[in-house]
Scaffold this motif. Structure first.
Motif, mmCIF file in Angstrom:
data_model
loop_
_atom_site.group_PDB
_atom_site.id
_atom_site.type_symbol
_atom_site.label_atom_id
_atom_site.label_comp_id
_atom_site.label_asym_id
_atom_site.label_seq_id
_atom_site.Cartn_x
_atom_site.Cartn_y
_atom_site.Cartn_z
ATOM 1 N N GLY A 112 -12.299 34.262 37.291
ATOM 2 C CA GLY A 112 -11.560 35.338 36.648
ATOM 3 C C GLY A 112 -10.149 35.472 37.194
ATOM 4 O O GLY A 112 -9.200 35.716 36.439
ATOM 5 N N ILE A 113 -10.005 35.311 38.503
ATOM 6 C CA ILE A 113 -8.679 35.389 39.120
ATOM 7 C C ILE A 113 -7.771 34.286 38.582
ATOM 8 O O ILE A 113 -6.594 34.513 38.303
ATOM 9 C CB ILE A 113 -8.814 35.309 40.653
ATOM 10 C CG1 ILE A 113 -9.406 36.613 41.188
ATOM 11 C CG2 ILE A 113 -7.464 35.018 41.310
ATOM 12 C CD1 ILE A 113 -9.867 36.541 42.619
ATOM 13 N N ARG A 114 -8.315 33.102 38.401
ATOM 14 C CA ARG A 114 -7.519 32.004 37.862
ATOM 15 C C ARG A 114 -7.013 32.335 36.468
ATOM 16 O O ARG A 114 -5.861 32.086 36.115
ATOM 17 C CB ARG A 114 -8.327 30.712 37.844
ATOM 18 C CG ARG A 114 -7.500 29.494 37.418
ATOM 19 C CD ARG A 114 -8.328 28.213 37.463
ATOM 20 N NE ARG A 114 -7.480 27.042 37.369
ATOM 21 C CZ ARG A 114 -7.027 26.522 36.231
ATOM 22 N NH1 ARG A 114 -7.336 27.102 35.080
ATOM 23 N NH2 ARG A 114 -6.252 25.459 36.230
ATOM 24 N N ARG A 115 -7.878 32.938 35.670
ATOM 25 C CA ARG A 115 -7.458 33.296 34.319
ATOM 26 C C ARG A 115 -6.375 34.372 34.352
ATOM 27 O O ARG A 115 -5.408 34.332 33.587
ATOM 28 C CB ARG A 115 -8.664 33.773 33.502
ATOM 29 C CG ARG A 115 -8.307 34.041 32.058
ATOM 30 C CD ARG A 115 -9.514 34.334 31.215
ATOM 31 N NE ARG A 115 -10.398 33.182 31.119
ATOM 32 C CZ ARG A 115 -11.531 33.174 30.420
ATOM 33 N NH1 ARG A 115 -11.906 34.268 29.787
ATOM 34 N NH2 ARG A 115 -12.286 32.106 30.368
ATOM 35 N N CYS A 116 -6.520 35.343 35.245
ATOM 36 C CA CYS A 116 -5.502 36.385 35.377
ATOM 37 C C CYS A 116 -4.174 35.795 35.842
ATOM 38 O O CYS A 116 -3.101 36.147 35.318
ATOM 39 C CB CYS A 116 -5.976 37.458 36.361
ATOM 40 S SG CYS A 116 -7.370 38.450 35.787
ATOM 41 N N ASN A 117 -4.245 34.904 36.821
ATOM 42 C CA ASN A 117 -3.020 34.256 37.306
ATOM 43 C C ASN A 117 -2.325 33.490 36.189
ATOM 44 O O ASN A 117 -1.088 33.509 36.066
ATOM 45 C CB ASN A 117 -3.340 33.304 38.456
ATOM 46 C CG ASN A 117 -3.689 34.034 39.742
ATOM 47 O OD1 ASN A 117 -3.364 35.206 39.912
ATOM 48 N ND2 ASN A 117 -4.349 33.342 40.658
ATOM 49 N N HIS A 118 -3.113 32.827 35.382
ATOM 50 C CA HIS A 118 -2.549 32.034 34.288
ATOM 51 C C HIS A 118 -1.805 32.931 33.299
ATOM 52 O O HIS A 118 -0.706 32.589 32.818
ATOM 53 C CB HIS A 118 -3.659 31.265 33.578
ATOM 54 C CG HIS A 118 -3.178 30.314 32.534
ATOM 55 N ND1 HIS A 118 -3.450 30.489 31.199
ATOM 56 C CD2 HIS A 118 -2.426 29.196 32.630
ATOM 57 C CE1 HIS A 118 -2.893 29.500 30.508
ATOM 58 N NE2 HIS A 118 -2.267 28.703 31.344
ATOM 59 N N PHE A 119 -2.397 34.084 33.009
ATOM 60 C CA PHE A 119 -1.720 35.016 32.106
ATOM 61 C C PHE A 119 -0.410 35.504 32.721
ATOM 62 O O PHE A 119 0.641 35.499 32.053
ATOM 63 C CB PHE A 119 -2.622 36.212 31.802
ATOM 64 C CG PHE A 119 -1.941 37.267 30.980
ATOM 65 C CD1 PHE A 119 -1.965 37.212 29.599
ATOM 66 C CD2 PHE A 119 -1.243 38.316 31.588
ATOM 67 C CE1 PHE A 119 -1.303 38.169 28.831
ATOM 68 C CE2 PHE A 119 -0.585 39.274 30.837
ATOM 69 C CZ PHE A 119 -0.617 39.199 29.454
ATOM 70 N N LEU A 120 -0.459 35.942 33.962
ATOM 71 C CA LEU A 120 0.725 36.538 34.592
ATOM 72 C C LEU A 120 1.844 35.524 34.789
ATOM 73 O O LEU A 120 3.018 35.900 34.891
ATOM 74 C CB LEU A 120 0.329 37.176 35.923
ATOM 75 C CG LEU A 120 -0.580 38.401 35.782
ATOM 76 C CD1 LEU A 120 -1.119 38.840 37.138
ATOM 77 C CD2 LEU A 120 0.163 39.558 35.108
#
Length: 564
Positions: A112-120
């Protein structure tokens, strides 16, 4: 129109990567099977429109915890399901770094953190979108990343703090862990940023999205965990000052229980207490909570412990050890345990005479009905069996008990009641608590159910410790909401987990049911010992071990003390 709104809010929290990928590629001429996953999409053609950004944000919501929040109640001493499971193993202290749950929690949070980082890293590429909307999207994702890091740090202590999208081969993939204090500071900073970016509320079409209150409320929880009491106090008070939330009272005297029923769902319109929830909807996504509590042909997956039962005060505000309203020696039957107790007890733990969905109970003199009389211990597939002698009624929608995995109830992750408790505890821990503080927090919770107020002068006269009574209040109000384990950890009361788990007095089991509990041992007072041989090693068990799989992949992670 209401169904459209509910579907949209459910969709927000349930889309996984497959669903988001499909939406992102809809209408494209190239076969979607030839495309990479969303996490690999970095070209300008995707990060262009508001709709695309919203799809990416929704994909991050897939990592918001749901029913797992309630399942974590079995990590502590409020509930037990005796067959061996990962949560029971953790609760008893009898496990090591090979336990599957350790790795799944680690891997899921970091996914989930990876997906959030990708968005940001990419959302600012979009053009022509209002700043307000861009900030909202960023705030939602910052919150979710902080949410995931919260659980990682609660469980494992030091963890790698990754704020960019990593790929195989990047040096940081094989780097060391970041000190827990630094991770905590990052979480709090991100929640501050999210609170500044998020709106106080949304219209009905966006029901369930993360708000300013959620960011501030979560900040108060994290700050409490890390002993930053001034920060926790300020964050909780900021939520209170929003004037956006209030306690649910639509159910009258039964409002506390009703909040956790379908009537208390956010979509029902009367609930202004829940700050953050995972929403569910029939034919979209459901869970099995109601059935697991009162499953009609098996053993309940959530059996309340005697420890939890004993926590409830009498109606005079005194503990059962002190109150003249509670005479254990004079108790003749099971129902006596529920007499003259905090009303939240019967709204949390099933009392005789209450409606239930477990079919045949332990009363051989009454035909199976929708009314509960006595606990059942014989596994004859005709009714719900309990290991402790108790059942939960909180979170149980009786109509959903008879079906499998068809419960569409909200799972409450954070509600206003917790914020009030956070504020009171933070004030007390700083030596600042006043009667006025109690009247604007804990006594509001008690007013909802018609319970005697917490009064500082009375506590002193009764020889009760204020801090312990605030902690008792938290346990009672938040029972079955997945917080007890983390409270035990932060209060450094791990020794509680080493105690035997007990159930009701064996003497209250009717004679015809006694053969089914004959082999169950009892303590000196006649209470059944349901689970024993537990241990808690201080300081070892205040942290989970780093999963073996992760240490094998990256030896630089090292291991937590005592788990080497």
């Amino acid at each position: 129109m209401q169904h459209k709104h509910i579907f949209r809010s459910i969709r927000i929290t349930l889309w996984g990567i497959a669903g988001v990928l499909a939406c992102c590629l809809a209408g494209c001429s190239k076969d979607f099977l030839d495309r990479g996953a969303l996490d690999a999409v970095t070209n300008e053609s995707f990060w262009e429109t508001e709709a695309q950004l919203e799809q990416a944000v929704n994909g991050c919501y897939a990592y918001l915890k749901g029913k797992n929040v309630v399942d974590m109640e079995k990590l502590a001493d409020n509930a037990i399901y005796p067959p061996m499971s990962d949560y029971l193993a953790i609760s008893t202290g009898n496990y090591d770094f090979t336990l599957g749950t350790l790795n799944s929690e680690w891997a899921n949070q970091y996914a989930g953190i990876r997906r959030c980082n990708h968005f940001l890293e990419n959302y600012r590429k979009a053009q022509g979108i209002r700043d307000e909307k861009m900030n909202q999207f960023a705030g939602e994702v910052r919150f979710l990343r902080a949410f995931l890091y919260s659980y990682l740090s609660f469980f494992f202590g030091d963890v790698p703090l990754v704020t960019n999208t990593l790929n195989i081969g990047d040096e940081q993939v094989y780097g060391p862990r970041t000190p827990r204090a630094q991770v905590a500071d990052f979480i709090l900073q991100q929640l501050d940023s999210a609170a500044a970016e998020l709106p106080v509320s949304y219209d009905a079409a966006d029901l369930g999205r993360i708000t300013k209150g959620a960011a501030l409320g979560w900040k108060s929880r994290v700050a409490l965990f890390y002993g930053k009491y001034d920060v926790a106090e300020a964050a909780a008070k900021a939520v209170m000052d929003l004037n956006e939330y209030h306690l649910y009272t639509a159910g009258g005297a039964n409002s506390y229980n009703e909040l956790f029923s379908h009537k208390g769902r956010l979509s029902a319109g009367a609930n202004k207490e829940t700050i953050l929830a995972r929403l569910y909807l029939i034919d979209v996504a459901t869970h099995n909570m109601s059935r697991e509590c009162q499953v009609p042909d098996q053993t309940s997956r959530f059996c309340p412990t005697q420890s939890l039962v004993n926590t409830y005060l009498c109606t005079d505000g005194m503990p059962i050890e002190k109150s003249p309203l509670y005479n254990e020696g004079a108790q003749q039957e099971y129902a006596d345990v529920f007499e003259n107790r905090d009303p939240r007890m019967a709204q949390t733990i099933l009392a005789p005479g209450a409606e239930w969905g477990g079919k045949d109970d332990g009363d051989q003199d009454a035909a199976p009905s929708a009314i509960f009389n006595l606990p059942k211990f014989n596994s004859d597939k005709k009714g719900c069996v309990t290991a402790t002698g108790y059942y939960f009624t909180k979170y149980v929608e009786v109509s959903a008990v008879g079906t499998y995995n068809k419960d569409q109830n909200d799972i409450h992750i954070m509600r206003y009641a917790e914020v009030l408790l956070n504020y009171a505890e933070a004030r007390e821990m700083q030596g600042k608590l006043t009667q006025a503080d109690l009247d604007m927090t804990i006594n509001l919770l008690r007013d909802r159910v018609g319970m005697h107020h917490m009064i500082l002068s009375e506590l002193a006269a009764w020889g009760l410790n204020v801090r312990e009574e605030i902690r008792r209040e938290r346990r009672v109000e938040l029972a079955l909401e997945g917080q007890r384990y983390f409270d035990i950890l932060r209060w450094k009361q791990g020794s509680l987990l080493a105690e035997d788990v007990k159930g009701m007095k064996k003497a209250f089991v009717p004679g015809y049911m006694q053969p089914y509990v004959e082999s169950v041992p009892v303590d000196a007072d006649g209470y059944m010992i349901v689970n024993s041989n537990r241990r808690f090693v201080d300081p070892k068990n205040y942290l989970w071990p780093i999963p073996l799989t992760q240490v094998q992949r990256n030896p630089a992670l090292g291991q937590n003390p005592g788990w080497e």
